[in-house]
Scaffold this active site. Sequence first.
Site, PDB file in Angstrom:
ATOM      1  N   GLU A  33      -9.029  -9.457  -1.715  1.00  0.00           N
ATOM      2  CA  GLU A  33      -7.583  -8.671  -1.905  1.00  0.00           C
ATOM      3  C   GLU A  33      -8.099  -7.633  -3.561  1.00  0.00           C
ATOM      4  O   GLU A  33      -7.634  -7.217  -4.340  1.00  0.00           O
ATOM      5  CB  GLU A  33      -6.225  -8.599  -1.920  1.00  0.00           C
ATOM      6  CG  GLU A  33      -5.999  -9.704  -0.798  1.00  0.00           C
ATOM      7  CD  GLU A  33      -4.595  -9.225  -0.651  1.00  0.00           C
ATOM      8  OE1 GLU A  33      -4.069  -8.943  -1.015  1.00  0.00           O
ATOM      9  OE2 GLU A  33      -3.735 -10.132   0.439  1.00  0.00           O
TER      10      GLU A  33
HETATM   11  N1  CAA Z   1      -1.297   3.464  -6.004  1.00  0.00           N
HETATM   12  C1  CAA Z   1      -1.400   4.615  -5.194  1.00  0.00           C
HETATM   13  N2  CAA Z   1      -1.973   5.282  -5.363  1.00  0.00           N
HETATM   14  C2  CAA Z   1      -3.128   5.132  -5.415  1.00  0.00           C
HETATM   15  C3  CAA Z   1      -3.572   3.577  -6.533  1.00  0.00           C
HETATM   16  C4  CAA Z   1      -2.143   2.875  -6.100  1.00  0.00           C
HETATM   17  N3  CAA Z   1      -2.505   1.931  -6.651  1.00  0.00           N
HETATM   18  N4  CAA Z   1      -4.919   3.551  -7.308  1.00  0.00           N
HETATM   19  C5  CAA Z   1      -5.707   4.658  -7.096  1.00  0.00           C
HETATM   20  N5  CAA Z   1      -4.688   5.643  -6.182  1.00  0.00           N
HETATM   21  C6  CAA Z   1      -4.814   6.686  -5.856  1.00  0.00           C
HETATM   22  C7  CAA Z   1      -5.664   7.859  -7.112  1.00  0.00           C
HETATM   23  O1  CAA Z   1      -4.095   8.576  -8.118  1.00  0.00           O
HETATM   24  C8  CAA Z   1      -6.193   8.819  -6.518  1.00  0.00           C
HETATM   25  O2  CAA Z   1      -5.285   9.876  -6.245  1.00  0.00           O
HETATM   26  P1  CAA Z   1      -5.860  11.846  -6.790  1.00  0.00           P
HETATM   27  O3  CAA Z   1      -7.025  12.019  -6.207  1.00  0.00           O
HETATM   28  O4  CAA Z   1      -5.099  11.780  -6.240  1.00  0.00           O
HETATM   29  O5  CAA Z   1      -5.574  11.471  -7.881  1.00  0.00           O
HETATM   30  C9  CAA Z   1      -7.356   8.449  -5.747  1.00  0.00           C
HETATM   31  O6  CAA Z   1      -5.613   7.320  -4.946  1.00  0.00           O
HETATM   32  C10 CAA Z   1      -7.833   7.624  -5.740  1.00  0.00           C
HETATM   33  O7  CAA Z   1      -8.506   6.963  -6.726  1.00  0.00           O
HETATM   34  P2  CAA Z   1      -9.447   6.488  -7.509  1.00  0.00           P
HETATM   35  O8  CAA Z   1     -10.330   8.042  -7.773  1.00  0.00           O
HETATM   36  O9  CAA Z   1      -9.400   5.550  -8.679  1.00  0.00           O
HETATM   37  O10 CAA Z   1     -10.791   5.906  -6.406  1.00  0.00           O
HETATM   38  P3  CAA Z   1     -11.469   5.383  -6.038  1.00  0.00           P
HETATM   39  O11 CAA Z   1     -12.285   4.734  -4.998  1.00  0.00           O
HETATM   40  O12 CAA Z   1     -12.681   5.043  -7.006  1.00  0.00           O
HETATM   41  O13 CAA Z   1     -11.359   3.275  -6.026  1.00  0.00           O
HETATM   42  C11 CAA Z   1     -10.598   0.967  -6.327  1.00  0.00           C
HETATM   43  C12 CAA Z   1     -10.084   2.312  -7.117  1.00  0.00           C
HETATM   44  C13 CAA Z   1      -9.750   0.372  -7.596  1.00  0.00           C
HETATM   45  C14 CAA Z   1     -11.866   0.727  -6.654  1.00  0.00           C
HETATM   46  C15 CAA Z   1     -10.216   0.853  -5.231  1.00  0.00           C
HETATM   47  O14 CAA Z   1     -11.293   1.485  -3.563  1.00  0.00           O
HETATM   48  C16 CAA Z   1     -10.252  -0.755  -4.904  1.00  0.00           C
HETATM   49  O15 CAA Z   1      -8.991  -1.184  -5.317  1.00  0.00           O
HETATM   50  N6  CAA Z   1     -10.913  -1.221  -4.168  1.00  0.00           N
HETATM   51  C17 CAA Z   1     -10.672  -2.424  -3.654  1.00  0.00           C
HETATM   52  C18 CAA Z   1     -10.558  -2.505  -2.482  1.00  0.00           C
HETATM   53  C19 CAA Z   1     -10.117  -4.653  -2.462  1.00  0.00           C
HETATM   54  O16 CAA Z   1      -9.009  -4.629  -2.806  1.00  0.00           O
HETATM   55  N7  CAA Z   1      -9.805  -4.464  -0.734  1.00  0.00           N
HETATM   56  C20 CAA Z   1      -9.595  -5.293  -0.472  1.00  0.00           C
HETATM   57  C21 CAA Z   1      -8.894  -5.343   1.473  1.00  0.00           C
HETATM   58  S1  CAA Z   1      -8.061  -6.245   1.780  1.00  0.00           S
HETATM   59  C22 CAA Z   1      -8.539  -8.157   1.477  1.00  0.00           C
HETATM   60  O17 CAA Z   1      -9.007  -8.472   1.185  1.00  0.00           O
HETATM   61  C23 CAA Z   1      -8.538  -9.228   3.290  1.00  0.00           C
HETATM   62  C24 CAA Z   1      -7.577  -9.379   3.495  1.00  0.00           C
HETATM   63  O18 CAA Z   1      -7.200  -9.373   4.395  1.00  0.00           O
HETATM   64  C25 CAA Z   1      -6.612 -10.455   2.634  1.00  0.00           C
END
Ligand code: CAA
Length: 379
Positions: A363
């Site tokens: 996550e």
């Molecule tokens: N809530 C709502 N919208 C959001 C947000 C949030 N928390 N965070 C970003 N956004 C929106 C932004 O506002 C932006 O919107 P606009 O373009 O309209 O302004 C859009 O999303 C893109 O945002 P970013 O440019 O910040 O996106 P990014 O591509 O740079 O990614 C990141 C940001 C934080 C690195 C994200 O990719 C991330 O969280 N990565 C990690 C993914 C993760 O946690 N994966 C785990 C998967 S689940 C798991 O682990 C398995 C399981 O089953 C337990």
Amino acid sequence: MEFKLNEDQQLMKDMFVEFTEQFVKPIAAELDEQERFPEELIPQLGETGLLGIPVAEEYGGAGADNMSYVLAVEEVSKACASTGVTISAHTSLCCWPIEAFGTEEQKQKYLPDLASGEKLGAFGLTEPGAGSDAAGQRTVAEDKGDHYLLNGSKIFITNGEVADVYVVFAMTNKELGNKGISAFIVEKGWEGFSFGSHEKKMGIRGSSTCELIFENVKVPKENLLGEVNKGFKIAMATLDGGRIGIAAQALGIAEGALDAAVEYVKTREQFGRPIAAFQNTKFTLADMKTRVEAARYLVYSAACAKDNGEPYSDKAAMAKLFASETAREVTWRAVQLFGGYGYTRDYPVERMMRDAKITEIYEGTSEIQKMVIAGNLLK
Ligand code: CAA
């Protein structure tokens, strides 16, 4: 700020403690040893209400707050982190987005079975090329008029093969990058939906983690979750809440290890006295306890922010970052206090140490949490 549980939260906590003692603790070591998902526990979790704590009463849940949900994940994870993540992935990553973004029909159709434990939920976002870079989705959902045609695969999916309902993300418009991703509700048993490899893991070995494979799966139009091409924000918002659940799991693991260490040092004698009498033991325990309490404040603060309708993205990230590091540190130190015995499977601390590591990875890794925290600071 003092976190004082209200009467309802305290009653719930007492129930979670009792449930954990009776049903979870006795099988925790065996699940790890045998790498076995506890199918038999799911109906019990459902009957006790642990699979629908924050789901609204009208959809069959307890309608309780996030603080109560955090207490459940924390208490269960003290004894068994595998069961903790089973509850967390189901609740935060499947029930929540359906309740938050679903249509009335979707909520009526899916939530009662999920909240009662009749069905288990999962979340399909991660792919081989889309881990930390969640926007790098290769799975596609092609609009075919009355349905979408889903093709691709997902890896590292918690509750993988044991779930019945999946919130799955796919590209609906490749040209638009993260603005071309949509979310779908997918059911087990649909033609073309199968399971790939099961991960053999270092820790949380009693949880199911596997690959989801979609080969020309017909997803009815009514199973689009939220608006088309708005799936990335659904994924990000879902993970904000999911991270509070994982932070609670990490807190529980750390507390479990601290409790075990406190008991052990009172009975283990060396040099003619219990090792609790040595300053090194006392100082180590003091450091462990202080970290645990600091983590607790961050985790509860994130849960309260969500309950109060305040922004909680950065609070969730800080709670997960700190609580997962705490779990790693505290379990490591617990093994050291146990000495050679701690390294054996006769005591739970080696399992807790292995279980703790994943909380710094899934996550969103710790590095991703730092990106989220810094991003909030600088925006
Ligand atoms: N809530 C709502 N919208 C959001 C947000 C949030 N928390 N965070 C970003 N956004 C929106 C932004 O506002 C932006 O919107 P606009 O373009 O309209 O302004 C859009 O999303 C893109 O945002 P970013 O440019 O910040 O996106 P990014 O591509 O740079 O990614 C990141 C940001 C934080 C690195 C994200 O990719 C991330 O969280 N990565 C990690 C993914 C993760 O946690 N994966 C785990 C998967 S689940 C798991 O682990 C398995 C399981 O089953 C337990």
